[in-house]
Structures are given as structure tokens and as C-alpha cells.
Design a protein around this motif. Structure first.
Motif, PDB file in Angstrom:
ATOM      1  N   ALA A  95      21.441  14.642  52.631  1.00  0.00           N
ATOM      2  CA  ALA A  95      22.820  14.144  52.621  1.00  0.00           C
ATOM      3  C   ALA A  95      23.704  14.970  51.688  1.00  0.00           C
ATOM      4  CB  ALA A  95      22.841  12.667  52.223  1.00  0.00           C
ATOM      5  N   CYS A  96      23.121  15.566  50.647  1.00  0.00           N
ATOM      6  CA  CYS A  96      23.881  16.463  49.749  1.00  0.00           C
ATOM      7  C   CYS A  96      24.218  17.781  50.451  1.00  0.00           C
ATOM      8  CB  CYS A  96      23.057  16.802  48.504  1.00  0.00           C
ATOM      9  SG  CYS A  96      22.805  15.454  47.372  1.00  0.00           S
ATOM     10  N   CYS A  97      23.459  18.124  51.475  1.00  0.00           N
ATOM     11  CA  CYS A  97      23.566  19.438  52.116  1.00  0.00           C
ATOM     12  C   CYS A  97      24.328  19.423  53.432  1.00  0.00           C
ATOM     13  CB  CYS A  97      22.169  19.976  52.425  1.00  0.00           C
ATOM     14  SG  CYS A  97      21.068  20.028  51.030  1.00  0.00           S
ATOM     15  N   PHE A  98      24.357  18.267  54.090  1.00  0.00           N
ATOM     16  CA  PHE A  98      24.825  18.229  55.468  1.00  0.00           C
ATOM     17  C   PHE A  98      25.358  16.850  55.770  1.00  0.00           C
ATOM     18  CE2 PHE A  98      23.581  18.181  60.139  1.00  0.00           C
ATOM     19  CZ  PHE A  98      24.557  19.070  60.524  1.00  0.00           C
ATOM     20  N   ASP A  99      26.515  16.782  56.399  1.00  0.00           N
ATOM     21  CA  ASP A  99      27.157  15.511  56.701  1.00  0.00           C
ATOM     22  C   ASP A  99      26.680  14.979  58.048  1.00  0.00           C
ATOM     23  OD1 ASP A  99      28.790  13.314  56.406  1.00  0.00           O
ATOM     24  OD2 ASP A  99      30.555  14.332  57.236  1.00  0.00           O
ATOM     25  N   ALA A 100      25.432  14.537  58.069  1.00  0.00           N
ATOM     26  CA  ALA A 100      24.864  13.905  59.256  1.00  0.00           C
ATOM     27  C   ALA A 100      23.856  12.880  58.770  1.00  0.00           C
ATOM     28  CB  ALA A 100      24.194  14.934  60.151  1.00  0.00           C
ATOM     29  N   SER A 101      23.627  11.873  59.565  1.00  0.00           N
ATOM     30  CA  SER A 101      22.685  10.828  59.181  1.00  0.00           C
ATOM     31  C   SER A 101      21.284  11.226  59.621  1.00  0.00           C
ATOM     32  CB  SER A 101      23.105   9.508  59.821  1.00  0.00           C
ATOM     33  OG  SER A 101      22.208   8.497  59.436  1.00  0.00           O
ATOM     34  N   LEU A 102      20.575  11.952  58.743  1.00  0.00           N
ATOM     35  CA  LEU A 102      19.223  12.386  59.053  1.00  0.00           C
ATOM     36  C   LEU A 102      18.238  11.670  58.135  1.00  0.00           C
ATOM     37  CD1 LEU A 102      19.732  16.245  59.498  1.00  0.00           C
ATOM     38  CD2 LEU A 102      19.708  14.464  61.256  1.00  0.00           C
ATOM     39  N   SER A 103      17.187  11.160  58.727  1.00  0.00           N
ATOM     40  CA  SER A 103      16.153  10.483  57.945  1.00  0.00           C
ATOM     41  C   SER A 103      15.266  11.517  57.269  1.00  0.00           C
ATOM     42  CB  SER A 103      15.309   9.607  58.876  1.00  0.00           C
ATOM     43  OG  SER A 103      14.548  10.437  59.744  1.00  0.00           O
ATOM     44  N   GLY A 104      14.389  11.036  56.417  1.00  0.00           N
ATOM     45  CA  GLY A 104      13.416  11.925  55.799  1.00  0.00           C
ATOM     46  C   GLY A 104      12.525  12.576  56.835  1.00  0.00           C
ATOM     47  N   ALA A 105      12.164  11.821  57.864  1.00  0.00           N
ATOM     48  CA  ALA A 105      11.324  12.371  58.932  1.00  0.00           C
ATOM     49  C   ALA A 105      12.081  13.450  59.714  1.00  0.00           C
ATOM     50  CB  ALA A 105      10.875  11.252  59.875  1.00  0.00           C
ATOM     51  N   ASP A 106      13.371  13.231  59.991  1.00  0.00           N
ATOM     52  CA  ASP A 106      14.182  14.248  60.674  1.00  0.00           C
ATOM     53  C   ASP A 106      14.247  15.521  59.830  1.00  0.00           C
ATOM     54  OD1 ASP A 106      14.799  12.316  62.643  1.00  0.00           O
ATOM     55  OD2 ASP A 106      16.655  11.742  61.620  1.00  0.00           O
ATOM     56  N   THR A 107      14.414  15.334  58.526  1.00  0.00           N
ATOM     57  CA  THR A 107      14.492  16.466  57.608  1.00  0.00           C
ATOM     58  C   THR A 107      13.189  17.258  57.625  1.00  0.00           C
ATOM     59  OG1 THR A 107      16.061  15.277  56.232  1.00  0.00           O
ATOM     60  CG2 THR A 107      14.906  17.103  55.195  1.00  0.00           C
ATOM     61  N   ALA A 108      12.061  16.549  57.654  1.00  0.00           N
ATOM     62  CA  ALA A 108      10.761  17.220  57.704  1.00  0.00           C
ATOM     63  C   ALA A 108      10.633  18.040  58.986  1.00  0.00           C
ATOM     64  CB  ALA A 108       9.632  16.201  57.606  1.00  0.00           C
ATOM     65  N   VAL A 109      11.072  17.484  60.106  1.00  0.00           N
ATOM     66  CA  VAL A 109      11.019  18.213  61.377  1.00  0.00           C
ATOM     67  C   VAL A 109      11.862  19.485  61.295  1.00  0.00           C
ATOM     68  CG1 VAL A 109      11.659  18.136  63.833  1.00  0.00           C
ATOM     69  CG2 VAL A 109      10.481  16.185  62.781  1.00  0.00           C
ATOM     70  N   LEU A 110      13.058  19.368  60.743  1.00  0.00           N
ATOM     71  CA  LEU A 110      13.934  20.530  60.607  1.00  0.00           C
ATOM     72  C   LEU A 110      13.257  21.632  59.796  1.00  0.00           C
ATOM     73  CD1 LEU A 110      16.634  22.039  60.877  1.00  0.00           C
ATOM     74  CD2 LEU A 110      17.476  20.684  58.926  1.00  0.00           C
ATOM     75  N   HIS A 111      12.654  21.276  58.679  1.00  0.00           N
ATOM     76  CA  HIS A 111      11.992  22.285  57.847  1.00  0.00           C
ATOM     77  C   HIS A 111      10.774  22.890  58.546  1.00  0.00           C
ATOM     78  CE1 HIS A 111      14.534  21.922  54.375  1.00  0.00           C
ATOM     79  NE2 HIS A 111      14.373  20.601  54.368  1.00  0.00           N
ATOM     80  N   VAL A 112      10.043  22.076  59.301  1.00  0.00           N
ATOM     81  CA  VAL A 112       8.889  22.606  60.039  1.00  0.00           C
ATOM     82  C   VAL A 112       9.349  23.561  61.133  1.00  0.00           C
ATOM     83  CG1 VAL A 112       7.043  21.958  61.646  1.00  0.00           C
ATOM     84  CG2 VAL A 112       7.255  20.786  59.465  1.00  0.00           C
ATOM     85  N   VAL A 113      10.435  23.225  61.823  1.00  0.00           N
ATOM     86  CA  VAL A 113      10.957  24.137  62.848  1.00  0.00           C
ATOM     87  C   VAL A 113      11.352  25.469  62.210  1.00  0.00           C
ATOM     88  CG1 VAL A 113      12.825  24.517  64.521  1.00  0.00           C
ATOM     89  CG2 VAL A 113      11.674  22.299  64.433  1.00  0.00           C
ATOM     90  N   ARG A 114      11.888  25.417  61.014  1.00  0.00           N
ATOM     91  CA  ARG A 114      12.301  26.651  60.329  1.00  0.00           C
ATOM     92  C   ARG A 114      11.105  27.420  59.755  1.00  0.00           C
ATOM     93  NH1 ARG A 114      16.574  28.461  55.994  1.00  0.00           N
ATOM     94  NH2 ARG A 114      16.015  30.670  56.069  1.00  0.00           N
ATOM     95  N   MET A 115       9.991  26.755  59.500  1.00  0.00           N
ATOM     96  CA  MET A 115       8.832  27.370  58.868  1.00  0.00           C
ATOM     97  C   MET A 115       8.489  28.710  59.513  1.00  0.00           C
ATOM     98  SD  MET A 115       4.936  25.882  58.648  1.00  0.00           S
ATOM     99  CE  MET A 115       5.384  24.332  57.909  1.00  0.00           C
ATOM    100  N   HIS A 116       8.421  29.738  58.708  1.00  0.00           N
ATOM    101  CA  HIS A 116       8.108  31.107  59.138  1.00  0.00           C
ATOM    102  C   HIS A 116       9.128  31.668  60.131  1.00  0.00           C
ATOM    103  CE1 HIS A 116       4.446  30.832  56.891  1.00  0.00           C
ATOM    104  NE2 HIS A 116       4.019  29.812  57.621  1.00  0.00           N
ATOM    105  N   ASP A 117      10.255  30.985  60.275  1.00  0.00           N
ATOM    106  CA  ASP A 117      11.345  31.443  61.150  1.00  0.00           C
ATOM    107  C   ASP A 117      10.851  31.876  62.532  1.00  0.00           C
ATOM    108  OD1 ASP A 117      13.571  31.005  59.402  1.00  0.00           O
ATOM    109  OD2 ASP A 117      12.852  32.696  58.197  1.00  0.00           O
ATOM    110  N   ARG A 118      10.048  31.003  63.138  1.00  0.00           N
ATOM    111  CA  ARG A 118       9.620  31.227  64.516  1.00  0.00           C
ATOM    112  C   ARG A 118       9.666  29.905  65.277  1.00  0.00           C
ATOM    113  NH1 ARG A 118       4.867  29.357  65.612  1.00  0.00           N
ATOM    114  NH2 ARG A 118       3.325  29.002  63.999  1.00  0.00           N
ATOM    115  N   PRO A 119       9.925  29.953  66.564  1.00  0.00           N
ATOM    116  CA  PRO A 119      10.049  28.728  67.367  1.00  0.00           C
ATOM    117  C   PRO A 119       8.771  27.889  67.348  1.00  0.00           C
ATOM    118  CG  PRO A 119      10.835  30.635  68.590  1.00  0.00           C
ATOM    119  CD  PRO A 119      10.160  31.159  67.368  1.00  0.00           C
ATOM    120  N   LYS A 120       8.951  26.560  67.486  1.00  0.00           N
ATOM    121  CA  LYS A 120       7.825  25.625  67.513  1.00  0.00           C
ATOM    122  C   LYS A 120       7.974  24.686  68.709  1.00  0.00           C
ATOM    123  CE  LYS A 120       6.773  26.705  63.096  1.00  0.00           C
ATOM    124  NZ  LYS A 120       7.951  27.490  62.804  1.00  0.00           N
ATOM    125  N   SER A 121       6.855  24.351  69.318  1.00  0.00           N
ATOM    126  CA  SER A 121       6.835  23.352  70.389  1.00  0.00           C
ATOM    127  C   SER A 121       6.727  21.961  69.759  1.00  0.00           C
ATOM    128  CB  SER A 121       5.636  23.591  71.311  1.00  0.00           C
ATOM    129  OG  SER A 121       4.431  23.352  70.601  1.00  0.00           O
TER     130      SER A 121
END
Length: 175
Positions: free
Chosen positions: A44-70
Motif C-alpha cells: 500500500a506504501c508503493c502502489f494505490d491498489a487494494s492488494l492482499s499479502g497473497a497478491d503481493t507474494a504472487v507479484l514478487h514470484v512472477v518477477r522472480m528472476h525476471d522470467r515469465p511464470k505459469s
């Protein structure tokens, strides 16, 4: 005057070992709730959207190693098997503009997700706040236990709970 002692025995904790394990389990529950709040509040400090902790974890995992994830890769990395909830979270992230579909959009099996330019900015900002707020606090802990050792034990416990879950799922009470 006699020293007062708390009685920690109950149906989940009948002896000293069970008391210790139950205390650990409740610590995990409290840690998980606090961690979830931390991820959500920091996002919430970084982005004006209602994202849960689980949503945030998904976002970071998608970014992990900067490669696409299924979706299955994301679920595996987060040890999640609730695919419908995971898909809902991914839709929220796509609608927020921080991830997008990549790969073969014609087939469900070929769909992968990648972080957008906005997603990179948001996750970079999260990393900065994390360093300022969380890293400084964890570095101030005085302990001889390394965080890597704690992570190894937590991962071992995760495997033990997964195994116990599999056994429980295959052995139901019969009447």
C-alpha cells in the motif's frame, strides 16, 4: 509466596513435547498473519491498489528472476494448490496493470505471466521500503541463529506438515 505457573495443557498439548509443538504452531499462525499484513501494508506504501499479502507474494514470484511464470509454477513456488483463488489474484494483478499475459495465449497450458514496466517499478519500490523498514529491524536482532538456518527448519517443517496432510487426506474416519 509460591510462584504462579501457567497451565499450558489442553487437548492439543498433553505433555511437554506437545506443548512445545502447539506453541510453535500458534507462533506460525501469528507469524503468518503478521507477515500477510506486512506484505499488504508495504504494498500500500508503493502502489494505490487494494492488494492482499497473497497478491503481493504472487507479484514478487512472477518477477522472480525476471522470467515469465505459469500458474502451476506460481502455485508450486508458493506451495499453493488453491488454483481458483490463485487465478483470481492473477486477474487482480493483470487488471491493476502490474503483470500481463505472455506466451501462448491460445492454450491455457501455454499461458505465462510476466511483470509489466509498472510492475517492475512497484516491486522495486517495495524492495526499497522493505530494506528501509524490515531489513533494518531484522538486522538489529541479536541472535546466534542465522536466518538461513531458520528458513531451512521452516522448509523442513513445511514438508512434514505436507506429508501429514497427505496421510490425513488418504485416511478418513469410518463409522
Amino acid at each position: 509466596m509460591a510462584k504462579a505457573v501457567l497451565d499450558k495443557h489442553w487437548h492439543l498439548a498433553r505433555d511437554d513435547y506437545e506443548i512445545g509443538l502447539t506453541e510453535l504452531e500458534f507462533s506460525i499462525l501469528r507469524l503468518a498473519a503478521a507477515f500477510d499484513r506486512w506484505r499488504s501494508d508495504c504494498m500500500a506504501c508503493c502502489f494505490d491498489a487494494s492488494l492482499s499479502g497473497a497478491d503481493t507474494a504472487v507479484l514478487h514470484v512472477v518477477r522472480m528472476h525476471d522470467r515469465p511464470k505459469s500458474i502451476s509454477e506460481i502455485g508450486r513456488l508458493l506451495n499453493r494448490d488453491d488454483l481458483s483463488n490463485l487465478q483470481y489474484g492473477i486477474r487482480k494483478l493483470v487488471n491493476a496493470g502490474v503483470i500481463e499475459k505472455a506466451g501462448n495465449g491460445d492454450s491455457k497450458k501455454g499461458v505465462t505471466y510476466t511483470v509489466t514496466k509498472l510492475g517492475c517499478e512497484v516491486t522495486d519500490r517495495f524492495a526499497e521500503f522493505r530494506k528501509e523498514l524490515l531489513i533494518s529491524l531484522t538486522q538489529s536482532m541479536s541472535t546466534d541463529i542465522s536466518l538461513l538456518d531458520v528458513a531451512r527448519v521452516a522448509n523442513l517443517l513445511s514438508g512434514i506438515y505436507d506429508q501429514a496432510s497427505c496421510i490425513a487426506a488418504t485416511h478418513r474416519v469410518t463409522k
